[in-house]
Write an enzyme that holds these catalytic residues in place. Structure first.
Site, short mmCIF file in Angstrom:
data_model
loop_
_atom_site.label_atom_id
_atom_site.label_comp_id
_atom_site.label_asym_id
_atom_site.label_seq_id
_atom_site.Cartn_x
_atom_site.Cartn_y
_atom_site.Cartn_z
N ARG A 66 59.74 13.45 12.46
CA ARG A 66 58.93 13.63 13.66
C ARG A 66 59.42 12.81 14.84
O ARG A 66 59.64 13.33 15.92
CB ARG A 66 57.50 13.19 13.41
N THR A 67 59.54 11.51 14.64
CA THR A 67 59.85 10.65 15.78
C THR A 67 61.23 11.02 16.34
O THR A 67 61.42 11.10 17.55
CB THR A 67 59.79 9.16 15.37
N LYS A 95 83.70 1.11 7.99
CA LYS A 95 84.98 0.39 8.01
C LYS A 95 84.76 -1.12 8.13
O LYS A 95 85.70 -1.86 8.40
CB LYS A 95 85.82 0.85 9.20
N ARG A 116 65.49 3.35 15.53
CA ARG A 116 64.61 3.12 14.38
C ARG A 116 65.45 2.43 13.32
O ARG A 116 66.53 2.91 12.96
CB ARG A 116 64.05 4.43 13.84
N HIS A 149 55.50 0.20 16.05
CA HIS A 149 55.89 1.58 16.38
C HIS A 149 55.18 1.90 17.71
O HIS A 149 54.22 2.68 17.75
CB HIS A 149 55.41 2.50 15.25
C1 NCD Z 1 54.94 7.06 10.79
C2 NCD Z 1 56.05 6.03 10.66
O1 NCD Z 1 57.22 6.38 10.50
O2 NCD Z 1 55.71 4.86 10.72
N1 NCD Z 1 55.43 8.35 11.02
C3 NCD Z 1 55.83 8.69 12.29
O3 NCD Z 1 56.53 7.99 12.97
N2 NCD Z 1 55.35 9.85 12.75
C4 NCD Z 1 53.98 7.02 9.67
C5 NCD Z 1 54.47 7.16 8.27
O4 NCD Z 1 55.66 7.28 8.00
O5 NCD Z 1 53.61 7.13 7.39
#
Ligand code: NCD
Length: 332
Positions: A66-67, A95, A116, A149
């Site tokens: 999703r993100t 490497k 991320r 997040h």
């Molecule tokens: C969340 C995350 O990655 O922290 N998901 C997201 O970003 N939509 C929640 C989760 O993974 O449970």
């Protein structure tokens, strides 16, 4: 020194604590406007012209659907070109290059990095290192381990804000956060962000082993915000305005501790949802497992699919803010 703000705008986006109410309102208005423009003739074409000179690196070394896609779609909406690294074993890290050098390379080719990473604090560390090189670009935190997040928190509040537009906004509401609250970064960030608003009631419903972390409790206590810890979701449901569900974060288990918990107590089906107020809302950052039965999806209180779509508009609004281009929307 790390630049969290530059020229009166956010630069590195690391923490929910960087967003105060006026900025949140500005972003919510921009997101509304973007949504409106996409529906107008030539609206999408206009939006794509706004940041067509910018390039973003999507550096996602922790699993994400999703993100990642939401940021990708947000970039596409406002015309930003993207590239991605998702598997470091296919990059020069294989490497023997350090992750720090790898990220530093991006700042030579791209105008921002969405990151991320499973390590809490890694984004902040990279922001600090990039600033020290004198060839820095903004880093946007797309999820830093169990820690934070911030863009998820923004889109969560944007969804609550839109849902409560005719009910006086986010204030004077009862919020229940349900599930694995210890390791769920989406909840941590959303509670940090919501804690700026007065007159809210917080209820944290979780198995004892996965209740909110001490730092979050300390934060709420310092602000004088009262909150309740509970293990009984059904008892609370009729009172709540917003119920925020989450999945078990067992990828962070050290020794199978998730197996010891009966997580079915932290789930919703239609029967339980029918005990909720008619105008209440159910959120979930997704992905879900069994904590919300699919039969709930068609209930008007379920806003988690809308929440997903709101995220794309909100992230596009954030990119316009970071690049100082939000005012360009007035040209349309
Ligand atoms: C969340 C995350 O990655 O922290 N998901 C997201 O970003 N939509 C929640 C989760 O993974 O449970």
């Amino acid at each position: 020194m790390t630049h969290y703000v530059r020229e009166g705008r956010l630069y590195h986006v690391m923490l929910p604590q960087q967003f105060e109410e006026p900025l949140m309102e500005e972003l919510f208005d921009t997101a509304d406007l973007i949504k409106e423009i996409t529906r107008k003739p030539n609206g999408s074409g206009f939006l794509k012209s706004v940041l067509q000179h910018k390039k973003a690196m999507l550096y996602f070394t922790q699993p994400s659907t999703r993100t990642f896609l939401s940021f990708l779609a947000a970039c596409q909406l406002v015309g930003i070109d993207t590239a991605e690294v998702r598997d470091p074993s296919l990059s020069s890290e294989y490497k023997g290059e350090s992750q720090e050098d790898g990220v530093r390379v991006f700042s030579s080719y791209f105008d921002c990095i969405v990151m991320r990473d499973p390590k809490p604090g890694f984004c902040e560390y990279m922001a600090y290192l990039l600033d020290a090189t004198g060839r820095s670009v903004p880093i946007l935190n797309g999820g830093s381990g169990k820690d934070q997040h911030p863009t998820q928190a923004l889109l969560d509040l944007y969804t609550m804000h839109r849902s409560f537009l005719n009910r006086g906004g986010l204030r004077k509401k009862r919020y229940a956060f349900v599930g694995d609250l210890l390791r769920g970064r989406a909840v941590r960030s959303s509670v940090y962000l919501l804690s700026q608003f007065q007159d809210l009631e917080f209820h944290f419903v979780a198995p004892a082993a996965f209740q909110i972390a001490p730092d979050l409790e300390d934060h709420l206590k310092t602000l004088g915000i009262s909150y309740q810890l509970s293990e009984d979701l059904e008892l609370l449901l009729p009172e709540m305005d917003c119920v925020y569900m989450t999945r078990l974060q067992d990828e962070y288990d050290l020794s199978g501790e998730s197996q010891l918990v009966d997580y079915s107590r932290y789930s919703l089906d239609l029967e339980k949802v029918q005990k909720m107020k008619q105008d209440s809302i159910i959120l979930h950052p997704l992905p879900r497992r069994d904590e919300i039965h699919p039969e709930v999806d068609a209930d008007p209180r379920a806003v988690y699919w809308r929440q997903l779509r709101n995220g794309m508009y909100l992230r596009a609004a954030l990119l316009l803010h970071v690049f100082g281009a939000a005012h360009r929307l007035q040209e349309y």
